[in-house]
Write a protein that holds these residues in place. Structure first.
Motif, PDB file in Angstrom:
ATOM      1  N   GLY A 105       6.860 -50.151   1.820  1.00  4.19           N
ATOM      2  CA  GLY A 105       5.503 -50.452   2.249  1.00  4.19           C
ATOM      3  C   GLY A 105       5.356 -50.251   3.744  1.00  4.19           C
ATOM      4  N   ILE A 106       4.298 -49.556   4.140  1.00  5.34           N
ATOM      5  CA  ILE A 106       3.965 -49.449   5.557  1.00  5.34           C
ATOM      6  C   ILE A 106       3.024 -50.604   5.862  1.00  5.34           C
ATOM      7  CG2 ILE A 106       2.912 -48.028   7.351  1.00  5.34           C
ATOM      8  CD1 ILE A 106       3.658 -45.553   5.683  1.00  5.34           C
ATOM      9  N   PRO A 107       3.438 -51.547   6.719  1.00  2.83           N
ATOM     10  CA  PRO A 107       2.660 -52.771   6.916  1.00  2.83           C
ATOM     11  C   PRO A 107       1.238 -52.518   7.396  1.00  2.83           C
ATOM     12  CG  PRO A 107       4.841 -52.995   7.897  1.00  2.83           C
ATOM     13  CD  PRO A 107       4.681 -51.551   7.528  1.00  2.83           C
ATOM     14  N   PRO A 108       0.314 -53.404   7.026  1.00  4.58           N
ATOM     15  CA  PRO A 108      -1.067 -53.296   7.477  1.00  4.58           C
ATOM     16  C   PRO A 108      -1.199 -53.411   8.987  1.00  4.58           C
ATOM     17  CG  PRO A 108      -0.875 -54.871   5.660  1.00  4.58           C
ATOM     18  CD  PRO A 108       0.518 -54.527   6.103  1.00  4.58           C
ATOM     19  N   ILE A 109      -2.356 -53.024   9.479  1.00  7.80           N
ATOM     20  CA  ILE A 109      -2.688 -53.209  10.888  1.00  7.80           C
ATOM     21  C   ILE A 109      -2.817 -54.699  11.195  1.00  7.80           C
ATOM     22  CG2 ILE A 109      -3.940 -51.015  10.980  1.00  7.80           C
ATOM     23  CD1 ILE A 109      -6.564 -52.776  11.050  1.00  7.80           C
ATOM     24  N   ILE A 110      -2.886 -55.006  12.472  1.00  5.69           N
ATOM     25  CA  ILE A 110      -3.335 -56.344  12.872  1.00  5.69           C
ATOM     26  C   ILE A 110      -4.606 -56.171  13.701  1.00  5.69           C
ATOM     27  CG2 ILE A 110      -0.997 -57.302  12.890  1.00  5.69           C
ATOM     28  CD1 ILE A 110      -1.287 -57.356  16.037  1.00  5.69           C
ATOM     29  N   ILE A 111      -5.441 -57.178  13.714  1.00  3.78           N
ATOM     30  CA  ILE A 111      -6.606 -57.195  14.597  1.00  3.78           C
ATOM     31  C   ILE A 111      -6.311 -58.253  15.652  1.00  3.78           C
ATOM     32  CG2 ILE A 111      -9.091 -57.551  14.759  1.00  3.78           C
ATOM     33  CD1 ILE A 111      -9.286 -56.598  11.859  1.00  3.78           C
ATOM     34  N   LYS A 112      -5.857 -57.779  16.808  1.00  2.00           N
ATOM     35  CA  LYS A 112      -5.253 -58.683  17.798  1.00  2.00           C
ATOM     36  C   LYS A 112      -6.217 -59.744  18.316  1.00  2.00           C
ATOM     37  CE  LYS A 112      -5.844 -55.226  21.419  1.00  2.00           C
ATOM     38  NZ  LYS A 112      -5.169 -54.310  22.334  1.00  2.00           N
ATOM     39  N   GLU A 113      -7.491 -59.383  18.481  1.00  2.00           N
ATOM     40  CA  GLU A 113      -8.449 -60.367  18.987  1.00  2.00           C
ATOM     41  C   GLU A 113      -8.609 -61.529  18.001  1.00  2.00           C
ATOM     42  OE1 GLU A 113      -9.136 -56.349  20.597  1.00  2.00           O
ATOM     43  OE2 GLU A 113      -9.148 -57.112  18.543  1.00  2.00           O
ATOM     44  N   ASP A 114      -8.694 -61.188  16.721  1.00  2.00           N
ATOM     45  CA  ASP A 114      -8.813 -62.229  15.692  1.00  2.00           C
ATOM     46  C   ASP A 114      -7.534 -63.036  15.579  1.00  2.00           C
ATOM     47  OD1 ASP A 114     -11.339 -61.316  15.227  1.00  2.00           O
ATOM     48  OD2 ASP A 114     -10.896 -60.376  13.301  1.00  2.00           O
ATOM     49  N   ALA A 115      -6.383 -62.366  15.678  1.00  2.00           N
ATOM     50  CA  ALA A 115      -5.094 -63.062  15.594  1.00  2.00           C
ATOM     51  C   ALA A 115      -4.962 -64.074  16.727  1.00  2.00           C
ATOM     52  CB  ALA A 115      -3.950 -62.057  15.628  1.00  2.00           C
ATOM     53  N   ASP A 149       9.357 -42.954  -2.386  1.00  2.00           N
ATOM     54  CA  ASP A 149       7.918 -43.150  -2.227  1.00  2.00           C
ATOM     55  C   ASP A 149       7.604 -44.228  -1.194  1.00  2.00           C
ATOM     56  OD1 ASP A 149       6.589 -41.443  -4.396  1.00  2.00           O
ATOM     57  OD2 ASP A 149       8.136 -42.497  -5.533  1.00  2.00           O
ATOM     58  N   TYR A 150       6.417 -44.131  -0.646  1.00  2.00           N
ATOM     59  CA  TYR A 150       5.909 -45.167   0.254  1.00  2.00           C
ATOM     60  C   TYR A 150       4.443 -45.428  -0.077  1.00  2.00           C
ATOM     61  CZ  TYR A 150       3.804 -41.302   2.908  1.00  2.00           C
ATOM     62  OH  TYR A 150       3.079 -40.202   3.285  1.00  2.00           O
ATOM     63  N   VAL A 151       3.976 -46.597   0.318  1.00  2.00           N
ATOM     64  CA  VAL A 151       2.554 -46.928   0.196  1.00  2.00           C
ATOM     65  C   VAL A 151       2.049 -47.255   1.586  1.00  2.00           C
ATOM     66  CG1 VAL A 151       3.043 -49.346  -0.428  1.00  2.00           C
ATOM     67  CG2 VAL A 151       0.819 -48.331  -1.015  1.00  2.00           C
ATOM     68  N   ASP A 152       0.973 -46.592   1.976  1.00  2.00           N
ATOM     69  CA  ASP A 152       0.488 -46.666   3.355  1.00  2.00           C
ATOM     70  C   ASP A 152      -0.607 -47.732   3.489  1.00  2.00           C
ATOM     71  OD1 ASP A 152      -0.281 -46.269   5.948  1.00  2.00           O
ATOM     72  OD2 ASP A 152      -0.662 -44.111   5.753  1.00  2.00           O
ATOM     73  N   PHE A 153      -0.175 -48.985   3.592  1.00  2.00           N
ATOM     74  CA  PHE A 153      -1.126 -50.073   3.793  1.00  2.00           C
ATOM     75  C   PHE A 153      -1.711 -50.057   5.210  1.00  2.00           C
ATOM     76  CE2 PHE A 153       1.331 -52.694   0.433  1.00  2.00           C
ATOM     77  CZ  PHE A 153       0.524 -52.207  -0.589  1.00  2.00           C
ATOM     78  N   TYR A 154      -1.022 -49.382   6.125  1.00  2.00           N
ATOM     79  CA  TYR A 154      -1.531 -49.291   7.500  1.00  2.00           C
ATOM     80  C   TYR A 154      -2.842 -48.508   7.535  1.00  2.00           C
ATOM     81  CZ  TYR A 154      -1.783 -48.449  12.512  1.00  2.00           C
ATOM     82  OH  TYR A 154      -2.214 -48.408  13.817  1.00  2.00           O
ATOM     83  N   SER A 155      -2.807 -47.282   7.007  1.00  2.00           N
ATOM     84  CA  SER A 155      -4.013 -46.450   7.012  1.00  2.00           C
ATOM     85  C   SER A 155      -5.119 -47.072   6.173  1.00  2.00           C
ATOM     86  CB  SER A 155      -3.693 -45.046   6.484  1.00  2.00           C
ATOM     87  OG  SER A 155      -2.784 -44.403   7.345  1.00  2.00           O
ATOM     88  N   LEU A 156      -4.730 -47.691   5.067  1.00  2.00           N
ATOM     89  CA  LEU A 156      -5.704 -48.330   4.178  1.00  2.00           C
ATOM     90  C   LEU A 156      -6.449 -49.450   4.898  1.00  2.00           C
ATOM     91  CD1 LEU A 156      -6.701 -48.622   1.147  1.00  2.00           C
ATOM     92  CD2 LEU A 156      -4.941 -50.396   0.950  1.00  2.00           C
ATOM     93  N   GLY A 169      -6.654 -62.051  11.254  1.00  2.00           N
ATOM     94  CA  GLY A 169      -6.251 -60.880  12.024  1.00  2.00           C
ATOM     95  C   GLY A 169      -4.879 -60.342  11.663  1.00  2.00           C
ATOM     96  N   ILE A 170      -4.102 -61.108  10.911  1.00  2.00           N
ATOM     97  CA  ILE A 170      -2.764 -60.674  10.471  1.00  2.00           C
ATOM     98  C   ILE A 170      -2.649 -60.747   8.951  1.00  2.00           C
ATOM     99  CG2 ILE A 170      -0.275 -61.176  10.545  1.00  2.00           C
ATOM    100  CD1 ILE A 170      -0.675 -62.252  13.370  1.00  2.00           C
ATOM    101  N   HIS A 171      -3.045 -61.870   8.394  1.00  2.00           N
ATOM    102  CA  HIS A 171      -2.908 -62.095   6.947  1.00  2.00           C
ATOM    103  C   HIS A 171      -4.198 -61.729   6.220  1.00  2.00           C
ATOM    104  CE1 HIS A 171      -0.015 -64.839   8.957  1.00  2.00           C
ATOM    105  NE2 HIS A 171       0.791 -64.261   8.081  1.00  2.00           N
ATOM    106  N   LEU A 172      -4.023 -61.261   4.996  1.00  4.59           N
ATOM    107  CA  LEU A 172      -5.158 -60.733   4.237  1.00  4.59           C
ATOM    108  C   LEU A 172      -5.818 -61.801   3.378  1.00  4.59           C
ATOM    109  CD1 LEU A 172      -3.107 -57.610   3.482  1.00  4.59           C
ATOM    110  CD2 LEU A 172      -5.348 -57.479   4.560  1.00  4.59           C
ATOM    111  N   ASN A 173      -7.143 -61.772   3.347  1.00  2.00           N
ATOM    112  CA  ASN A 173      -7.885 -62.679   2.471  1.00  2.00           C
ATOM    113  C   ASN A 173      -7.975 -62.073   1.067  1.00  2.00           C
ATOM    114  OD1 ASN A 173      -9.905 -60.704   2.571  1.00  2.00           O
ATOM    115  ND2 ASN A 173     -11.158 -61.818   4.054  1.00  2.00           N
ATOM    116  N   ASN A 174      -8.761 -62.653   0.195  1.00  5.73           N
ATOM    117  CA  ASN A 174      -8.851 -62.152  -1.179  1.00  5.73           C
ATOM    118  C   ASN A 174      -9.329 -60.703  -1.235  1.00  5.73           C
ATOM    119  OD1 ASN A 174      -7.941 -64.586  -2.204  1.00  5.73           O
ATOM    120  ND2 ASN A 174      -9.985 -65.392  -2.596  1.00  5.73           N
TER     121      ASN A 174
END
Length: 195
Positions: A105-115, A149-156, A169-174
């Motif tokens: 898994g390619i980790p998701p982005i973070i939104i630093k201001e929200d974090a 294989d990889y899954v690109d959660f970053y681009s998603l 900003g780091i963890h995903l909601n529903n």
């Protein structure tokens, strides 16, 4: 040993921090996959933590399939990109001793201001944001090297970042969990018609 299993190892993004267990993207895969899903995500884990428990938490199950994702906590702790890649490659090599069905898994982005505002103040968010982008490219190269294989959660998550997908900003909601679930489910369909 649990035959016919699919082990997921990672940090809070795999564990499902911040949402009910039933809404976690890994948990939601269970009804549509014939394998027993084992979620070995642990909140706060770095790739070093994951590597240290990899034999016991993954290999000991002799799973048919393995998912590995980490790096965000490493960067939040000021660790280097090379150390993350070294740890991922060591886990990958060990995983290949029992199965070729591995997804990184390619980790998701973070939104630093929200974090900073919603999770906790930290001086490492800029560094983490920068390194996650570099990690994406490095993981793709690593997966090409080993033909896995990889899954690109970053681009998603970058694409849908304005769609209210984070709790802090780091963890995903529903909404974010649904995004990851649908992307991963589609990957499995494309891989081997497993669903």
């Amino acid at each position: 040993m649990l035959k016919n299993s699919f082990v997921f190892i990672g940090d809070s993004l795999t564990y499902g921090y911040g949402v009910n267990k039933s809404n976690n993207w890994v948990e939601r895969l269970k009804p549509s996959i014939s394998l027993d899903i084992i979620n070995k995500g642990i909140n706060g884990n770095t790739t070093t933590d994951m590597l240290n428990r990899f034999t016991e938490d993954v290999i000991s199950y002799y799973p048919n399939k393995i998912f590995i994702m980490g790096g965000t906590n490493d960067f939040l702790s000021n660790r280097s990109l090379n150390s993350v890649l070294d740890n991922l490659e060591l886990m990958l090599k060990e995983a290949l001793t029992i199965t070729k069905d591995i997804i990184i898994g390619i980790p998701p982005i973070i939104i630093k201001e929200d974090a900073y505002r919603l999770f906790m103040p930290s001086s490492t968010y800029d560094y983490c944001e920068e390194q996650l982008s570099l990690l994406r490219h490095s993981i793709i190269k690593l997966c090409d090297k080993y033909k896995i294989d990889y899954v690109d959660f970053y681009s998603l998550t970058f694409k849908f970042s304005s769609n209210n997908i984070f709790t802090d900003g780091i963890h995903l909601n529903n909404n974010g969990q649904s995004l990851l679930f649908n992307e991963f489910k589609q990957l499995l369909k494309n891989m081997d018609n497993m669903l």
